[in-house]
Write a protein that holds these residues in place. Structure first.
Motif, PDB file in Angstrom:
ATOM      1  N   ALA A  71       1.432  -6.916   5.669  1.00  0.00           N
ATOM      2  CA  ALA A  71       0.876  -6.025   4.644  1.00  0.00           C
ATOM      3  C   ALA A  71       0.898  -4.593   5.177  1.00  0.00           C
ATOM      4  CB  ALA A  71      -0.543  -6.445   4.279  1.00  0.00           C
ATOM      5  N   PRO A  72       2.074  -3.941   5.128  1.00  0.00           N
ATOM      6  CA  PRO A  72       2.155  -2.571   5.653  1.00  0.00           C
ATOM      7  C   PRO A  72       1.265  -1.617   4.867  1.00  0.00           C
ATOM      8  CG  PRO A  72       4.345  -3.455   5.090  1.00  0.00           C
ATOM      9  CD  PRO A  72       3.340  -4.425   4.575  1.00  0.00           C
ATOM     10  N   HIS A  73       0.629  -0.689   5.589  1.00  0.00           N
ATOM     11  CA  HIS A  73      -0.203   0.292   4.888  1.00  0.00           C
ATOM     12  C   HIS A  73       0.647   1.194   3.991  1.00  0.00           C
ATOM     13  CE1 HIS A  73      -3.353   3.072   3.952  1.00  0.00           C
ATOM     14  NE2 HIS A  73      -2.684   4.065   4.480  1.00  0.00           N
ATOM     15  N   GLU A  74       1.803   1.657   4.535  1.00  0.00           N
ATOM     16  CA  GLU A  74       2.706   2.553   3.808  1.00  0.00           C
ATOM     17  C   GLU A  74       3.938   1.786   3.327  1.00  0.00           C
ATOM     18  OE1 GLU A  74       2.244   5.880   3.420  1.00  0.00           O
ATOM     19  OE2 GLU A  74       0.637   6.350   4.848  1.00  0.00           O
ATOM     20  N   PRO A  75       4.549   2.157   2.214  1.00  0.00           N
ATOM     21  CA  PRO A  75       4.037   3.165   1.282  1.00  0.00           C
ATOM     22  C   PRO A  75       2.894   2.606   0.423  1.00  0.00           C
ATOM     23  CG  PRO A  75       6.102   2.244   0.478  1.00  0.00           C
ATOM     24  CD  PRO A  75       5.843   1.598   1.808  1.00  0.00           C
ATOM     25  N   VAL A  76       1.882   3.381   0.237  1.00  0.00           N
ATOM     26  CA  VAL A  76       0.710   2.889  -0.497  1.00  0.00           C
ATOM     27  C   VAL A  76       1.052   2.593  -1.962  1.00  0.00           C
ATOM     28  CG1 VAL A  76      -0.971   4.001   1.022  1.00  0.00           C
ATOM     29  CG2 VAL A  76      -0.127   5.233  -0.973  1.00  0.00           C
ATOM     30  N   SER A  77       2.152   3.198  -2.467  1.00  0.00           N
ATOM     31  CA  SER A  77       2.540   3.004  -3.872  1.00  0.00           C
ATOM     32  C   SER A  77       3.088   1.611  -4.149  1.00  0.00           C
ATOM     33  CB  SER A  77       3.590   4.048  -4.258  1.00  0.00           C
ATOM     34  OG  SER A  77       4.735   3.900  -3.431  1.00  0.00           O
ATOM     35  N   GLN A  78       3.342   0.805  -3.067  1.00  0.00           N
ATOM     36  CA  GLN A  78       3.891  -0.543  -3.282  1.00  0.00           C
ATOM     37  C   GLN A  78       2.839  -1.517  -3.835  1.00  0.00           C
ATOM     38  OE1 GLN A  78       4.794  -2.687   0.553  1.00  0.00           O
ATOM     39  NE2 GLN A  78       3.572  -1.024   1.431  1.00  0.00           N
ATOM     40  N   TYR A  79       1.569  -1.134  -3.806  1.00  0.00           N
ATOM     41  CA  TYR A  79       0.502  -2.048  -4.222  1.00  0.00           C
ATOM     42  C   TYR A  79      -0.119  -1.628  -5.550  1.00  0.00           C
ATOM     43  CZ  TYR A  79       0.673  -3.358   0.746  1.00  0.00           C
ATOM     44  OH  TYR A  79       1.077  -3.774   1.983  1.00  0.00           O
ATOM     45  N   ARG A  80      -0.348  -2.594  -6.428  1.00  0.00           N
ATOM     46  CA  ARG A  80      -0.987  -2.309  -7.718  1.00  0.00           C
ATOM     47  C   ARG A  80      -2.438  -1.887  -7.544  1.00  0.00           C
ATOM     48  NH1 ARG A  80       1.134  -6.622 -12.293  1.00  0.00           N
ATOM     49  NH2 ARG A  80       3.352  -6.300 -11.882  1.00  0.00           N
ATOM     50  N   HIS A  81      -3.093  -2.412  -6.484  1.00  0.00           N
ATOM     51  CA  HIS A  81      -4.506  -2.083  -6.253  1.00  0.00           C
ATOM     52  C   HIS A  81      -4.687  -0.591  -5.991  1.00  0.00           C
ATOM     53  CE1 HIS A  81      -8.650  -2.537  -4.902  1.00  0.00           C
ATOM     54  NE2 HIS A  81      -8.344  -1.935  -3.772  1.00  0.00           N
ATOM     55  N   ASN A  82      -3.676   0.018  -5.350  1.00  0.00           N
ATOM     56  CA  ASN A  82      -3.787   1.432  -4.995  1.00  0.00           C
ATOM     57  C   ASN A  82      -3.612   2.319  -6.220  1.00  0.00           C
ATOM     58  OD1 ASN A  82      -4.313   0.868  -2.333  1.00  0.00           O
ATOM     59  ND2 ASN A  82      -2.176   1.005  -1.706  1.00  0.00           N
ATOM     60  N   GLY A  83      -4.100   3.528  -6.088  1.00  0.00           N
ATOM     61  CA  GLY A  83      -4.086   4.471  -7.198  1.00  0.00           C
ATOM     62  C   GLY A  83      -5.331   5.299  -7.015  1.00  0.00           C
ATOM     63  N   TYR A  84      -6.445   4.692  -7.378  1.00  0.00           N
ATOM     64  CA  TYR A  84      -7.740   5.304  -7.092  1.00  0.00           C
ATOM     65  C   TYR A  84      -8.025   5.216  -5.588  1.00  0.00           C
ATOM     66  CZ  TYR A  84     -12.521   6.750  -8.139  1.00  0.00           C
ATOM     67  OH  TYR A  84     -13.706   7.442  -8.214  1.00  0.00           O
ATOM     68  N   GLU A  85      -7.552   4.102  -4.967  1.00  0.00           N
ATOM     69  CA  GLU A  85      -7.752   3.854  -3.539  1.00  0.00           C
ATOM     70  C   GLU A  85      -6.391   3.750  -2.850  1.00  0.00           C
ATOM     71  OE1 GLU A  85     -11.536   1.277  -2.567  1.00  0.00           O
ATOM     72  OE2 GLU A  85     -10.235   0.177  -3.909  1.00  0.00           O
ATOM     73  N   ASP A  86      -6.411   3.663  -1.525  1.00  0.00           N
ATOM     74  CA  ASP A  86      -5.159   3.453  -0.780  1.00  0.00           C
ATOM     75  C   ASP A  86      -5.324   2.299   0.208  1.00  0.00           C
ATOM     76  OD1 ASP A  86      -6.793   4.449   1.205  1.00  0.00           O
ATOM     77  OD2 ASP A  86      -5.355   5.956   1.918  1.00  0.00           O
ATOM     78  N   ASN A  87      -6.217   1.343  -0.115  1.00  0.00           N
ATOM     79  CA  ASN A  87      -6.569   0.337   0.894  1.00  0.00           C
ATOM     80  C   ASN A  87      -6.173  -1.087   0.521  1.00  0.00           C
ATOM     81  OD1 ASN A  87      -8.408  -0.346  -1.056  1.00  0.00           O
ATOM     82  ND2 ASN A  87     -10.236   0.040   0.183  1.00  0.00           N
ATOM     83  N   ALA A  88      -5.164  -1.235  -0.340  1.00  0.00           N
ATOM     84  CA  ALA A  88      -4.735  -2.589  -0.719  1.00  0.00           C
ATOM     85  C   ALA A  88      -4.367  -3.409   0.514  1.00  0.00           C
ATOM     86  CB  ALA A  88      -3.551  -2.513  -1.674  1.00  0.00           C
TER      87      ALA A  88
END
Ligand code: ZN
Length: 138
Positions: A71-88
């Motif tokens: 579960a790579p931190h970057e790129p944060v845009s790969q996760y649906r959970h991120n947007g408001y947060e960056d911690n998916a």
């Protein structure tokens, strides 16, 4: 039956870290006065873990590399959970490393297997978080 409850607080400055909390849990056990029973230790946040393993720096580096592959931190845009947060990634890492551990208490001691130690795993640091220690027994 005795019952003991305590919250341990952490404020890890880095995004990720593993902290050996065995001594703090041991201190809770002494405070509880329980000789025979069970100790539950759980992270009270969904981006942190409590787990048991070896206190060996190579292993902790291996966890870091392995979890970043899963579960790579970057790129944060790969996760649906991120947007408001960056911690998916932190939620996913927590899922893999677990929420809690239960340790048997025998003759007033944490009844560990060989090399077992209790760790707090932080995956989204930079803020205050809690770990619950609940001890029951007699
Ligand atoms: Zn989140």
């Amino acid at each position: 039956m005795k019952s003991f409850r305590k919250e341990l607080w952490f404020n890890v400055p880095t995004r990720r870290a593993f902290i050996n909390i065995t001594g703090q849990v041991d201190e809770c056990l002494r405070e509880s006065g329980v000789r025979q029973g069970l100790a539950l230790v759980n992270a009270m946040h969904i981006t942190a873990s409590v787990f048991i393993n070896d206190d060996e720096s190579g292993l902790h580096h291996d966890y870091e590399v392995w979890l970043e592959k899963l579960a790579p931190h970057e790129p944060v845009s790969q996760y649906r959970h991120n947007g408001y947060e960056d911690n998916a990634d932190a939620h996913l890492k927590r899922q893999v490393m677990g929420r809690e551990v239960v340790v048997a208490i025998t003759d007033g001691k944490l009844d560990f297997g060989t090399w077992e130690q209790i760790f707090y795993g932080e995956f989204d640091g930079g803020r205050k978080k809690r770990v619950l220690v609940k001890i029951i027994g007699e």
